[in-house]
Scaffold this active site. Sequence first.
Site, PDB file in Angstrom:
ATOM      1  N   SER A   9       0.833  -1.196   0.000  1.00 30.12           N
ATOM      2  CA  SER A   9       0.000   0.000   0.000  1.00 30.12           C
ATOM      3  C   SER A   9       0.871   1.250   0.000  1.00 30.12           C
ATOM      4  O   SER A   9       1.625   1.499   0.955  1.00 30.12           O
ATOM      5  CB  SER A   9      -0.914   0.017   1.224  1.00 30.12           C
ATOM      6  OG  SER A   9      -1.606   1.247   1.292  1.00 30.12           O
TER       7      SER A   9
ATOM      8  N   HIS B 242      -0.718  -0.927  -4.488  1.00 31.20           N
ATOM      9  CA  HIS B 242      -2.074  -0.589  -4.049  1.00 31.20           C
ATOM     10  C   HIS B 242      -2.164   0.905  -3.750  1.00 31.20           C
ATOM     11  O   HIS B 242      -1.350   1.442  -2.996  1.00 31.20           O
ATOM     12  CB  HIS B 242      -2.418  -1.399  -2.795  1.00 31.20           C
ATOM     13  CG  HIS B 242      -3.837  -1.266  -2.356  1.00 31.20           C
ATOM     14  ND1 HIS B 242      -4.875  -1.934  -2.963  1.00 31.20           N
ATOM     15  CD2 HIS B 242      -4.393  -0.533  -1.362  1.00 31.20           C
ATOM     16  CE1 HIS B 242      -6.011  -1.640  -2.353  1.00 31.20           C
ATOM     17  NE2 HIS B 242      -5.751  -0.775  -1.382  1.00 31.20           N
TER      18      HIS B 242
ATOM     19  N   ASP C 107      -4.611   3.868  -2.365  1.00 31.26           N
ATOM     20  CA  ASP C 107      -5.818   4.211  -1.616  1.00 31.26           C
ATOM     21  C   ASP C 107      -6.197   5.667  -1.872  1.00 31.26           C
ATOM     22  O   ASP C 107      -5.432   6.582  -1.560  1.00 31.26           O
ATOM     23  CB  ASP C 107      -5.597   4.007  -0.123  1.00 31.26           C
ATOM     24  CG  ASP C 107      -5.573   2.542   0.265  1.00 31.26           C
ATOM     25  OD1 ASP C 107      -6.493   1.818  -0.138  1.00 31.26           O
ATOM     26  OD2 ASP C 107      -4.635   2.121   0.969  1.00 31.26           O
TER      27      ASP C 107
ATOM     28  N   MET D 275      -8.878   8.580  -0.924  1.00 32.99           N
ATOM     29  CA  MET D 275      -9.860   8.956   0.095  1.00 32.99           C
ATOM     30  C   MET D 275     -10.290  10.405  -0.103  1.00 32.99           C
ATOM     31  O   MET D 275      -9.449  11.270  -0.377  1.00 32.99           O
ATOM     32  CB  MET D 275      -9.272   8.789   1.490  1.00 32.99           C
ATOM     33  CG  MET D 275      -8.644   7.446   1.762  1.00 32.99           C
ATOM     34  SD  MET D 275      -7.937   7.370   3.408  1.00 32.99           S
ATOM     35  CE  MET D 275      -6.890   5.919   3.269  1.00 32.99           C
TER      36      MET D 275
ATOM     37  N   HIS E 260      -8.022   1.627  -5.008  1.00 33.46           N
ATOM     38  CA  HIS E 260      -9.158   1.443  -4.099  1.00 33.46           C
ATOM     39  C   HIS E 260      -9.785   2.813  -3.861  1.00 33.46           C
ATOM     40  O   HIS E 260      -9.199   3.675  -3.220  1.00 33.46           O
ATOM     41  CB  HIS E 260      -8.660   0.822  -2.790  1.00 33.46           C
ATOM     42  CG  HIS E 260      -9.697   0.679  -1.733  1.00 33.46           C
ATOM     43  ND1 HIS E 260      -9.375   0.454  -0.413  1.00 33.46           N
ATOM     44  CD2 HIS E 260     -11.061   0.740  -1.781  1.00 33.46           C
ATOM     45  CE1 HIS E 260     -10.484   0.379   0.298  1.00 33.46           C
ATOM     46  NE2 HIS E 260     -11.521   0.553  -0.504  1.00 33.46           N
TER      47      HIS E 260
ATOM     48  N   MET F   9     -12.115   5.034  -2.055  1.00 34.94           N
ATOM     49  CA  MET F   9     -12.912   5.276  -0.854  1.00 34.94           C
ATOM     50  C   MET F   9     -13.524   6.664  -0.976  1.00 34.94           C
ATOM     51  O   MET F   9     -13.182   7.594  -0.229  1.00 34.94           O
ATOM     52  CB  MET F   9     -12.036   5.137   0.393  1.00 34.94           C
ATOM     53  CG  MET F   9     -11.644   3.703   0.686  1.00 34.94           C
ATOM     54  SD  MET F   9     -10.418   3.550   2.001  1.00 34.94           S
ATOM     55  CE  MET F   9      -8.912   3.707   1.015  1.00 34.94           C
TER      56      MET F   9
ATOM     57  N   MET G 228     -12.233  -5.627   3.637  1.00 33.77           N
ATOM     58  CA  MET G 228     -11.577  -4.676   4.524  1.00 33.77           C
ATOM     59  C   MET G 228     -11.480  -5.298   5.923  1.00 33.77           C
ATOM     60  O   MET G 228     -12.489  -5.608   6.547  1.00 33.77           O
ATOM     61  CB  MET G 228     -12.362  -3.368   4.584  1.00 33.77           C
ATOM     62  CG  MET G 228     -12.329  -2.549   3.306  1.00 33.77           C
ATOM     63  SD  MET G 228     -10.644  -2.092   2.796  1.00 33.77           S
ATOM     64  CE  MET G 228     -10.057  -1.185   4.243  1.00 33.77           C
TER      65      MET G 228
ATOM     66  N   PHE H 247      -7.594   5.021   7.627  1.00 31.80           N
ATOM     67  CA  PHE H 247      -6.272   5.270   8.194  1.00 31.80           C
ATOM     68  C   PHE H 247      -5.441   3.997   8.170  1.00 31.80           C
ATOM     69  O   PHE H 247      -5.965   2.901   8.372  1.00 31.80           O
ATOM     70  CB  PHE H 247      -6.382   5.769   9.645  1.00 31.80           C
ATOM     71  CG  PHE H 247      -7.113   7.074   9.783  1.00 31.80           C
ATOM     72  CD1 PHE H 247      -6.455   8.282   9.631  1.00 31.80           C
ATOM     73  CD2 PHE H 247      -8.477   7.089  10.042  1.00 31.80           C
ATOM     74  CE1 PHE H 247      -7.139   9.482   9.747  1.00 31.80           C
ATOM     75  CE2 PHE H 247      -9.174   8.282  10.158  1.00 31.80           C
ATOM     76  CZ  PHE H 247      -8.506   9.486  10.009  1.00 31.80           C
TER      77      PHE H 247
ATOM     78  N   ASP I  59      -7.277  -6.181   2.978  1.00 29.96           N
ATOM     79  CA  ASP I  59      -6.559  -4.940   3.258  1.00 29.96           C
ATOM     80  C   ASP I  59      -6.839  -4.492   4.680  1.00 29.96           C
ATOM     81  O   ASP I  59      -7.994  -4.287   5.051  1.00 29.96           O
ATOM     82  CB  ASP I  59      -7.024  -3.856   2.271  1.00 29.96           C
ATOM     83  CG  ASP I  59      -6.259  -2.542   2.434  1.00 29.96           C
ATOM     84  OD1 ASP I  59      -5.316  -2.491   3.248  1.00 29.96           O
ATOM     85  OD2 ASP I  59      -6.616  -1.582   1.747  1.00 29.96           O
TER      86      ASP I  59
ATOM     87  N   GLY J 151       0.668  -2.314   4.319  1.00 28.67           N
ATOM     88  CA  GLY J 151       1.316  -1.008   4.344  1.00 28.67           C
ATOM     89  C   GLY J 151       2.470  -0.977   5.319  1.00 28.67           C
ATOM     90  O   GLY J 151       3.636  -1.141   4.944  1.00 28.67           O
TER      91      GLY J 151
END
Length: 229
Positions: free
Chosen positions: A21, A44, A46, A48, A77, A79, A148, A154, A186, A208
Amino acid sequence: MFPQSEVSTSPPTRRVKLAPSLLACDFTRLGEELTRIRDADWAHVDVMDGLFVPNISFGLPILSAARRASPLPMDVHLMIERPERYLRDFAEAGADSLTVHVEATPHIHRAVGMIRELGKRAGVTLNPGTPLEAVRPVLPDVDLVLVMSVNPGFGGQKFIPQSVERVRTLRRWLDELGSAAEVQVDGGVTAHNARLLADAGATVLVAGSSIFGPDGPEAGIARLREAVT
């Protein structure tokens, strides 16, 4: 910690991919960090928006930079609320796969269809508190299901042990459909729980802090790889 009786010693039945991540990497050295994870399978990313989850991470410019810096498949991903608004933008910025939350859009089949029309791997996911049944209607249409194992938003959170059974259930449902879709996990993934997840049916592990640790991502990848081999 898992009780010793729960820790598997048998080899997983499917090859497990590792997806570091980038949320945990050093962004002042993004290109170098990507080079150091070249032995992984995917990267990966993320994304957000501060609305769907209580955090803001990064978006299109970082994905574009990562795409230029690495040949690794970019696993994105999202979010974010109403992700269908941005699917084309992320596809054009370099995403190889796009995963959306069932909670983030009332039109999950439409969002999955849009991803596939863009020629990308289509993924679906859900929060730990959302019943698994929420993704079941779309399982025949996806290439990836993300479990998840922490509440999204976070990094560095503690793994939710009940996630193992969620993985097992999803793998069974996909097998019943004859689907080869990946089951990704994840959140709080470490060398300690990686084998347990693989034996439950996980085929992609996102990590991560257990990869981008003090001894470097090369060592983190090697530990996870050994755990699932």
